[in-house]
Design an enzyme around this catalytic site. Structure first.
Site, short mmCIF file in Angstrom:
data_model
loop_
_atom_site.label_atom_id
_atom_site.label_comp_id
_atom_site.label_asym_id
_atom_site.label_seq_id
_atom_site.Cartn_x
_atom_site.Cartn_y
_atom_site.Cartn_z
N THR A 184 -3.67 -40.42 -43.29
CA THR A 184 -5.32 -40.48 -43.36
C THR A 184 -5.44 -40.72 -45.01
OG1 THR A 184 -5.32 -38.60 -42.01
CG2 THR A 184 -7.18 -38.92 -43.37
N ASP B 154 -8.84 -43.36 -38.57
CA ASP B 154 -7.96 -43.47 -39.69
C ASP B 154 -6.65 -44.32 -39.52
OD1 ASP B 154 -6.70 -41.31 -38.30
OD2 ASP B 154 -6.91 -40.22 -40.04
#
Ligand code: GP9
Ligand code: MN
Length: 620
Positions: free
Chosen positions: A295, A469
């Protein structure tokens, strides 16, 4: 009989052979390493040997008890290193690097994931070391614990070092520039082996530390010329289309493109997003470019339009660098900037990095009311997260740039019964089975969020950007994935699976699907141009997604790349239309370009080159 009595085998050699065979078995059954020819198979087979000989070989200079202790201890240590790689590989299809080991602030939150990845049967990974222990304890007349005569010891080490060079030579001929320009760790491990890879990684670590000290401004000039030459004019129609509007960005945890518009057991996986897309710009050929920083890497791409690093998480390794962040540029243009994520603020070193990027505010765990009922898996449930965040959004001065990061759809994809809106899939992978209901849950959370925005009167004043992501399903679940998709998962398909959904909703604009090849690196220029902020002078590697001259070229962090017609991965060029390997002509012109992109971006980060950027140039 009499002669047999004198024939004894060296304990050190037994240990080397056992550990070697275990290593090869792990390669074959656990690490999903692509083998294209017999030579590659041979390299894979021999590659653990030289390291084991050199390290365990130290035992031949010892005798008796000393030798036993050394060999047993070394066997357990090397087995543990391999096992740690196995556990990491199970989740990430990747190998451990030194910078990963320094990310101690992530350790606490990783508990639920690690629990899923280890089990009692893992003792098998230590079976060779245990056998070596038994052989050291139990008296067997056929095993010798003697010290080698110096002439034998010398011959042994000559062969070990010779073998190491032989291995490297074969690998270099199979894969030129192996140690200088390979961004794919699987290729490295395949050629030099797990243990040698760790040694090489240690060398890289030393090298990169020195790079900042040696860097100078001239390096930046060359890169600046390169990125400026890549610059494409924004579309006249879209430049400033969101001027003065709030910018809301939602980074969806682990959501991949393959779920969009699809069903599982006849039930829609993302009913809300499917509708929302109709009313938005939808980019269906948009790739994530993250690596070990997951992320945080996607946040890095959004913020800087630079590639994250090939090893470790840049959020940890280079949080003190000078950057030209998206937040900073928006702030210069009177935006209030905030990040919202209901997790520990130090996870991924976010607090430090966001501060560096210049964010006005980070809403993290203490800003939310988190309890047993509203938590699952990694923490606060997405529905509650969005619900509680509305209050914070309302308090922000406008226009604001607010980035949300969701959490529920995180490996191992746990969900309470009452939150399961669709059934699990039925395959041999519990991970993939559970993935669908958790994606469906995030979709529901988004639906409620948009309703809230409407109710609060924020919807019409904001552009809303929603994207995935990174991947959620690693290559370790290929068999189940192939069952779901109804096709074989070739390296071509794996690359195509790195697409994540990407939506831009602009009030008053009609929905449109844009299929040009694009990626997370393009977010920064796109958002700034939408806000009417010129990026001509900025050092960035992406291009505006709405630009008429969009380059249709994406490089992934492992060196794979995608063009309009081809996909290049693991050294093979695939025809996009058929998914079949080609002679490579359509990839050839891009190979050097892809390597340059990554290496220029790496140079900026390792050399902290943006500290040499002269602000006044920006105004010219
Ligand atoms: C942690 C969350 C998940 O706060 O963003 O991170 P990931 O493991 O996906 O990188
Ligand atoms: Mn994530």
């Amino acid at each position: 009989m009499g002669t047999k009595k004198n024939m004894s085998i060296s304990f050190v050699l037994i240990a080397i052979v056992l550990l070697w065979l275990k290593n090869y078995t792990v390669y074959k059954f656990i690490f999903d390493i692509d083998i294209e020819n017999t030579m590659q198979e041979f390299i894979l087979f021999i590659n653990p040997l030289s390291f084991l000989m050199i390290v365990l070989g130290i035992g031949i200079f010892m005798a008796g008890r000393k030798q036993k202790i050394f060999v047993v201890a070394t066997s357990f240590i090397t087995s543990f290193i391999l096992y740690a790689n196995v556990v990491y590989y199970k989740e990430f299809s990747d190998f451990i690097t030194i910078p990963l080991l320094t990310q101690t602030s992530n350790m606490g939150d990783l508990k639920s994931s690690v629990g899923e990845l280890i089990g009692w049967t893992d003792i098998l990974y230590f079976s060779d070391a245990l056998l070596i222990l038994v052989l050291a304890i139990v008296k067997t007349p056929n095993i010798s614990f003697r010290k080698y005569k110096s002439v034998y010891a010398a011959a042994f080490y000559f062969s070990a070092i010779g073998l190491a060079f032989f291995n490297l030579g074969l690998s270099e001929s199979e894969r030129p520039e192996l140690l200088t320009r390979t961004f794919d760790r699987e290729i490295l491990v395949k050629n030099i082996g797990t243990y040698n890879h760790h040694i090489y990684d240690a060398y890289l670590q030393t090298k990169t530390t020195a790079q900042r000290a040696m860097a100078d401004g001239n390096q930046l000039t060359e890169i600046e010329n390169y990125t400026r030459a890549q610059y494409t004019e924004p579309s006249k129609e879209m430049f400033g289309a969101a001027k003065g509007k709030n910018i809301i960005v939602v980074s969806m945890e682990s959501v991949q493109e393959f779920v969009i518009g699809q069903t599982v057991n006849g039930q829609e996986i993302t009913p809300f997003l499917n509708e929302f897309i109709k009313d938005s710009y939808y980019f269906d050929n948009f790739y994530h470019q993250t690596a070990q920083g997951k992320t945080s890497d996607s946040e890095f791409l959004l913020e800087n339009s630079l590639y994250p690093l090939g090893r470790g998480a840049v959020f940890f390794t280079h949080s003190g660098n000078e950057y030209m962040s998206l937040a900073e540029r928006l702030k210069e243009n009177s935006y209030y900037t905030a990040k919202l994520h209901a997790n520990n603020k130090s996870f991924w070193n976010r607090d430090v990095m966001y501060n560096n990027f210049g964010y006005d505010r980070l809403y993290s765990l203490p800003d939310y009311e988190v309890n047993e009922e509203n938590s699952v898996g990694w923490g606060m449930k997405d529905v509650d997260f969005f619900d509680q965040s509305i209050q914070q959004l309302k308090e922000m001065p406008q226009p604001f740039f607010a980035q949300y990061i969701t959490l529920t759809n995180h490996f191992p994809f746990e969900l309470d019964e009452e939150d399961k809106f669709i059934d699990e899939f039925d395959s041999n992978s519990g991970t993939l089975n559970r993935y669908f209901p958790t994606v469906r849950y995030t979709d529901e959370a988004l639906k409620l969020f948009i309703e809230d925005l409407k109710a609060e009167g924020l919807y019409e004043d904001s552009i809303i950007v929603i994207y995935g992501d990174h991947y959620g399903i690693s290559e370790n679940h290929n068999k189940a994935m192939s069952q779901y998709l109804g096709k074989e998962i070739t390296p071509f398909v794996t690359t195509q699976l790195q697409r994540v959904p990407m939506i831009i909703h602009i009030p008053g604009h009609e929905g449109k699907t844009i299929s040009s090849v694009s990626a997370q690196i393009d977010l920064r220029p796109t958002l700034l141009n939408l806000a009417g902020i010129d990026t001509k002078q900025d050092i960035q590697f992406g291009t505006d997604l709405f630009s008429e001259k969009q380059d249709n070229f994406v490089v992934l962090r492992d060196g794979s790349f995608i063009t309009e017609d081809a996909v290049y991965t693991k050294g093979v060029c695939y025809d996009k239309a058929t998914g079949e390997p080609t002679d490579g002509a359509s990839c050839e012109p891009y190979i050097e370009h892809a390597k340059n992109e990554l290496s220029y971006s790496d140079q900026i980060i390792y050399g902290d080159l943006l500290r040499f950027y002269r602000k006044d140039e920006q105004q010219q």
